[in-house]
Scaffold this motif. Structure first.
Motif, short mmCIF file in Angstrom:
data_model
loop_
_atom_site.label_atom_id
_atom_site.label_comp_id
_atom_site.label_asym_id
_atom_site.label_seq_id
_atom_site.Cartn_x
_atom_site.Cartn_y
_atom_site.Cartn_z
N LEU A 1 -3.00 -5.10 -0.50
CA LEU A 1 -1.96 -4.21 -1.04
C LEU A 1 -1.49 -4.70 -2.40
O LEU A 1 -1.51 -5.89 -2.70
N ASN A 2 -1.02 -3.74 -3.22
CA ASN A 2 -0.41 -4.13 -4.50
C ASN A 2 1.07 -4.45 -4.29
O ASN A 2 1.58 -4.40 -3.16
N SER B 1 -12.37 -21.63 2.66
CA SER B 1 -12.75 -20.36 2.05
C SER B 1 -11.73 -19.97 1.00
O SER B 1 -10.53 -20.10 1.21
N ARG B 2 -12.24 -19.47 -0.11
CA ARG B 2 -11.36 -19.07 -1.21
C ARG B 2 -11.58 -17.60 -1.53
O ARG B 2 -12.71 -17.13 -1.66
N VAL B 3 -10.48 -16.88 -1.63
CA VAL B 3 -10.52 -15.47 -2.01
C VAL B 3 -9.78 -15.31 -3.33
O VAL B 3 -8.64 -15.78 -3.48
N LEU B 4 -10.44 -14.68 -4.28
CA LEU B 4 -9.86 -14.45 -5.60
C LEU B 4 -9.64 -12.96 -5.79
O LEU B 4 -10.58 -12.16 -5.75
N LEU B 5 -8.37 -12.59 -5.99
CA LEU B 5 -8.01 -11.21 -6.33
C LEU B 5 -7.63 -11.16 -7.79
O LEU B 5 -6.79 -11.95 -8.25
N ASP C 1 -3.12 -9.55 8.88
CA ASP C 1 -2.91 -8.12 8.67
C ASP C 1 -2.97 -7.74 7.19
O ASP C 1 -3.68 -6.81 6.83
N SER C 2 -2.23 -8.47 6.34
CA SER C 2 -2.11 -8.00 4.95
C SER C 2 -2.04 -9.16 3.97
O SER C 2 -1.47 -10.22 4.27
N LEU C 3 -2.63 -8.94 2.81
CA LEU C 3 -2.36 -9.76 1.63
C LEU C 3 -1.73 -8.84 0.59
O LEU C 3 -2.36 -7.88 0.15
N VAL C 4 -0.50 -9.14 0.24
CA VAL C 4 0.18 -8.38 -0.81
C VAL C 4 0.00 -9.16 -2.10
O VAL C 4 0.34 -10.36 -2.17
N PHE C 5 -0.55 -8.50 -3.12
CA PHE C 5 -0.86 -9.20 -4.36
C PHE C 5 0.38 -9.86 -4.94
O PHE C 5 1.42 -9.23 -5.13
#
Length: 514
Positions: free
Chosen positions: A37-38, A93-97, A124-128
């Motif tokens: 999500l933004n 683990s690395r996630v890049l947004l 459930d969610s990653l909010v930027f």
């Protein structure tokens, strides 16, 4: 590199432990993130026009081991090992947004491994939120902060509501590091480039795949290790360069340290197929010869070689000799522990029937086809073997043995749902008798059919004929036991029934009919 997804997709990652081949039956483990999500809590837009992107990596000791690409449009399978708070510099683990020019990096620790009882972790969610975060999901060695209430929070993900609460529990640590130095060339590994090469191979971008392979080899000090050799084999084969594909694949037999990169059997099998594609059937045959001698499944590999001889070399006599050698080696006691006749040699019999037929030996070919059916090759609802005997009968309508064969095939298809074939099976058995093929097996099969058709008295009469012709076949006694039981004409006493006792007795001395 950007990966574009419609905002209406449910976006998820599955982060899985490295070596699935060695995973125990507990299940896949891993992590699914359901929503990105933004800051306005709307789904992030990953369209090309928006210019946002998401990338995922496996990390070890601060270096990128793999870049993980999405499958099914929106899923990542990350090769990671579970970690703990005390070993936060290890594997994770690395996630890049990347949203516009702003970055959010989330490092996930403690992801449930592939032996995690079949369960997967879920966020459930990653909010930027621009920044660098370490999120600890599960309790590990020396890690005692993860109570049930904290885990409930981590499962909700990183949101404006959960972030301050998670920071208080130390389940989330916000780092000051903001740079993306981990993507600098000196922090990339050979496997990073090889993972990208695999991705481009899947996209059929072979030139880019070659470039990534070469960069990986350079990163590896110029050494073509096993992974590099297999990748070079793949890209060469996919671009039609069979000569180089064969060269690279042959090198995998020596590996980087003198040992095969994987089981030699797999390499020889693939090379044999490559030789065949490259119009080198003699070399392919040499590899198949090696496989028959060294395979863990020599019976199956002998069939593969025989089919190669038939389909590629047109050597039906040679194929028949190969298959007959397996049949000749079957011990007479083979079916004594399986009196209902099902055998792993069923397919060998069938391939032998094809080779014999093509070499002009019709009578032994028909016999082999019957043995294939009787030992289990046609025990299926499919029509293949019915159709097979249809075609044989069209060419040889006066061969009673073929009508028996079609009856056998129809019987099994009928048992698995094609009830109309049971009556046709009976018609073929009657035709076999008319044509003079009165082998006891005609009456044994007729007894089974009549019993299935609800005609047990006729079935009993048929099995009595079968027993009169051949009392040594344990199946005859077994079917009489079944038929008499369905008639209810005698007290059924299980294993003490005289027919059943005779079944057990004859099974011990039944010699395998060849």
């Amino acid at each position: 590199m950007a990966f574009w997804m419609k905002s209406t997709f449910v976006f998820g990652w599955i982060l899985m432990c490295a070596s699935l081949a060695f995973a125990q039956p507990g299940g896949p483990g891993g992590l699914v993130i359901s929503h990105l999500l933004n800051e306005q809590l709307n789904p992030l837009d990953f369209s090309e026009k928006a210019g946002n992107q998401v990338r995922a990596f496996s990390m070890a000791n601060g270096k990128v081991v793999e870049e993980i690409f999405p499958t099914d449009g929106y899923r990542f399978y990350l090769s990671v090992e579970p970690d703990s708070l005390q070993n936060s510099a290890g594997n994770f683990s690395r996630v890049l947004l990347q949203v516009g020019k702003r970055n959010m990096v989330v490092d996930f620790f403690g992801i449930r491994g592939p032996n995690g009882g079949g369960a997967m972790d879920g966020v459930d969610s990653l909010v930027f939120s621009p920044g660098w975060f370490r999120l600890f999901l599960n309790q590990g060695d020396g890690w005692d902060i993860m109570g049930s209430e904290v885990q409930k929070l981590t499962r909700r993900g990183l949101t404006p509501h959960t972030l301050p609460l998670l920071k208080q529990t130390q389940a989330v640590i916000v780092d000051s590091e903001k740079s993306l130095n981990f993507l600098k060339e000196e922090n990339l590994t050979a496997s990073y480039y090889f993972s990208r090469a695999e991705r481009f191979l899947g996209l059929e971008n072979y030139e880019q795949a070659r470039d990534e392979i070469e960069q990986g080899i350079q990163k590896n000090g110029g050494i073509r290790d096993c992974r590099a050799l297999f990748l070079l084999t793949n890209v060469s084969e996919l671009t039609g360069d069979f000569s180089n594909a064969l060269q690279f694949l042959t090198q995998t037999l020596g590996g980087s340290e003198g040992e095969a990169c994987t089981e030699a059997e797999q390499i020889y099998f693939r090379r044999a197929r490559l030789y065949a594609k490259h119009n080198q059937p003699e070399n392919a045959l040499l590899d198949y010869d090696w496989l028959v001698l060294h395979s863990k499944n020599p019976l199956g590999m002998n069939m593969v070689r025989a089919k190669f001889k038939m389909e590629t070399l047109g050597d039906y006599e040679g194929a028949a000799r190969d298959l007959q050698s397996d049949i000749d080696a079957i011990p007479e006691t083979h079916l004594q522990d399986r009196p209902l006749g099902i055998s792993e040699y069923a397919r060998t019999w069938f391939e032998l029937s094809l080779a014999l037929y093509q070499s002009g030996r019709l009578e032994p070919s028909f016999h082999a086809a019957i043995r294939a059916l009787e030992t289990g090759v046609g025990n299926t609802s499919g029509d293949f073997f019915v159709n097979h005997f249809d075609s044989l009968i069209l060419r040889h309508p006066r061969e009673g043995i073929l009508h028996y064969g079609r009856a056998q095939a129809s019987f099994w298809s009928g048992l698995y749902g094609r009830s109309d074939l049971l009556e046709k099976s009976l018609e073929d058995l009657n035709e076999a008798e008319i044509l003079g093929w009165k082998d006891y097996r005609v009456y044994k099969l007729k007894a089974m059919l009549l019993d299935k058709l609800g005609r047990p008295r006729e079935a009993l009469a048929a099995i009595e004929i079968a027993l009169k012709l051949e009392a040594g076949d344990p199946q005859n006694w077994y079917y009489r036991y079944i038929i008499r039981r369905s008639l209810g004409g005698e007290t059924y006493a299980g294993n003490t029934n005289p027919d059943y006792q005779k079944f057990l007795e004859t099974a011990k001395s039944w010699k395998y009919p060849k």
